[in-house]
Design an enzyme around this catalytic site. Sequence first.
Site, PDB file in Angstrom:
ATOM      1  N   SER A  24     -40.751  38.629  35.812  1.00 52.30           N
ATOM      2  CA  SER A  24     -40.417  39.797  36.617  1.00 52.30           C
ATOM      3  C   SER A  24     -39.701  40.816  35.732  1.00 52.30           C
ATOM      4  O   SER A  24     -39.487  40.580  34.544  1.00 52.30           O
ATOM      5  CB  SER A  24     -39.510  39.396  37.773  1.00 52.30           C
ATOM      6  OG  SER A  24     -38.216  39.107  37.256  1.00 52.30           O
ATOM      7  N   LYS A  25     -39.339  41.919  36.334  1.00 51.85           N
ATOM      8  CA  LYS A  25     -38.632  42.999  35.628  1.00 51.85           C
ATOM      9  C   LYS A  25     -37.367  42.492  34.937  1.00 51.85           C
ATOM     10  O   LYS A  25     -36.985  42.958  33.879  1.00 51.85           O
ATOM     11  CB  LYS A  25     -38.220  44.082  36.632  1.00 51.85           C
ATOM     12  CG  LYS A  25     -39.304  45.071  36.909  1.00 51.85           C
ATOM     13  CD  LYS A  25     -38.665  46.431  37.199  1.00 51.85           C
ATOM     14  CE  LYS A  25     -39.547  47.604  36.975  1.00 51.85           C
ATOM     15  NZ  LYS A  25     -40.841  47.675  37.237  1.00 51.85           N
ATOM     16  N   ARG A  26     -36.758  41.510  35.616  1.00 56.83           N
ATOM     17  CA  ARG A  26     -35.539  40.897  35.079  1.00 56.83           C
ATOM     18  C   ARG A  26     -35.721  40.456  33.625  1.00 56.83           C
ATOM     19  O   ARG A  26     -34.803  40.445  32.831  1.00 56.83           O
ATOM     20  CB  ARG A  26     -35.290  39.654  35.938  1.00 56.83           C
ATOM     21  CG  ARG A  26     -33.919  39.205  36.152  1.00 56.83           C
ATOM     22  CD  ARG A  26     -33.840  38.290  37.382  1.00 56.83           C
ATOM     23  NE  ARG A  26     -35.041  37.609  37.798  1.00 56.83           N
ATOM     24  CZ  ARG A  26     -35.416  36.398  37.415  1.00 56.83           C
ATOM     25  NH1 ARG A  26     -34.700  35.731  36.561  1.00 56.83           N
ATOM     26  NH2 ARG A  26     -36.513  35.847  37.900  1.00 56.83           N
ATOM     27  N   GLY A  84     -37.473  41.888  31.437  1.00 55.08           N
ATOM     28  CA  GLY A  84     -37.844  43.016  30.582  1.00 55.08           C
ATOM     29  C   GLY A  84     -39.331  43.321  30.646  1.00 55.08           C
ATOM     30  O   GLY A  84     -39.830  44.152  29.896  1.00 55.08           O
TER      31      GLY A  84
END
Length: 477
Positions: free
Chosen positions: A246-248, A250
């Site tokens: 996920s975006k977490r 990067g």
Amino acid sequence: MNSKNPRVRFAPSPTGELHLGGARTALFNWLFARHHDGQFLLRIEDTDQARSREEFTQQICDSLSWLGLAWDEEPLYQSKRGDRYSEMINILLKTEDSYRCFCSKEELTRKREKAQSESGGYMYDGTCRALSEELISEKLSSNYPFVVRLKVPRKVLKFQDHIYGKIEVNTEEIDDFIVARSDGNPTYNLVVVIDDHDMDITHVIRGEDHVSNTPKQIMIYEALGFPIPEFAHLPMILGPDKRRLSKRHGAAGVQEYRDNGYLPEALINYLSLLGWNPDTEKEIFSLHELAQSFQINQVQKKPAVYDEKKLHWISGQHIFNSTANDLFEGIRKINPDWRGDEEDEFLIEVIELIKLRAKSLTELEDISEYFFEDPKSYDEKASRKHWKDETVSPLVRQYCETLNTLDEWTEDGVEQALRNVAEDEGISAGKLIHPIRLSLSGLPAGPSLFSMMGLLGRETCLRRLESALQRFPLQET
Ligand code: GLU
């Protein structure tokens, strides 16, 4: 493998932009199609009116085009196919394979809660499976709402997945699931089957999160009498902490990689290795090479792990392998104003000199700064190390004097001049090279010093050396 040329599809829901997982699914479909001389189609799954947005469709199409994943034929939009779905729901209703279920929401909730408190699991109990014709007519004439459920046949359902191998499911574990809601709208599993059939899809290649839908879809194919395509479910992509990417972690949307100056071929190359094992040492591939080498059965079952370092390495390789001219055009595409007051030719020469050191177009912009502007700061550690004390300044000064007298400013000329000073003074060339580099770029490392000086020109070099002479050595603090 199917004997006719395969037709595959990428079927995004436009409820968000294209992210890495979606791009990998699109890529593997595209590679499969190209490898087997088949077709790659696009289907926009925009039936969820509340969450689908036209701008996401546009963004997804733009991202696919940027990646170089061109699709064949016109994209198919699910939102335009309501009549076709209704027609199929009517056909299903006429067959013995599905039935109207009049159970009310409240009734179902009550049953679910009871089952969950007793055994933990809940499946629709088939109350409406065998309603009498009279009862059905009665309910219909009094406009009782109903959903349509598939009458799930009790059996062991088997299918062969190109990646996961043989998959067996006991359909006892699947309840009579809904194919049309009470407002008449079809459910996801039904529309996918109708579309894949109508688009003549031979191979369904999609994320492993859909594996549990596949048995349901196979039963719908059977109920409608449609030929069943082949399936390949792609492994999950995890972050380094082994949680779903996920975006977490990067991992950004494809558009962000573009805006951050990654080359499309680099991102494609990286994505191809998320799950596919080419069984060779080679890691850098062009899109064309990928299409030639890609084999769906070389895709691994085990989850792939997103590794930013590897992406950067692959990216750097693609930057290095590109011509300076292409990189220049790439930079101007994302930043049309980049160094607009400089000659194109000069900019291209600068890129040629530093392209080995960048992983993205934006990094090329950043690390080329000192070719256009005098250093605003100097690397502190290098300053203390390479211009340690007063002994350096006279050497630099002497070099400046020699540079001043050069008839012609060439790479070879400035190099020879430096070596002469070093020899006269009985020092190693390095003793001069490091402080000179620091003075000219503010940095401890970079491309060949003499090529750099050749490009910067006499005036700039002497001005920067003069500034450095004023500043160094740093006073002890
Ligand atoms: N629209 C679905 C998704 O975005 C894909 C469905 C499919 O490939 O069958 O996950």
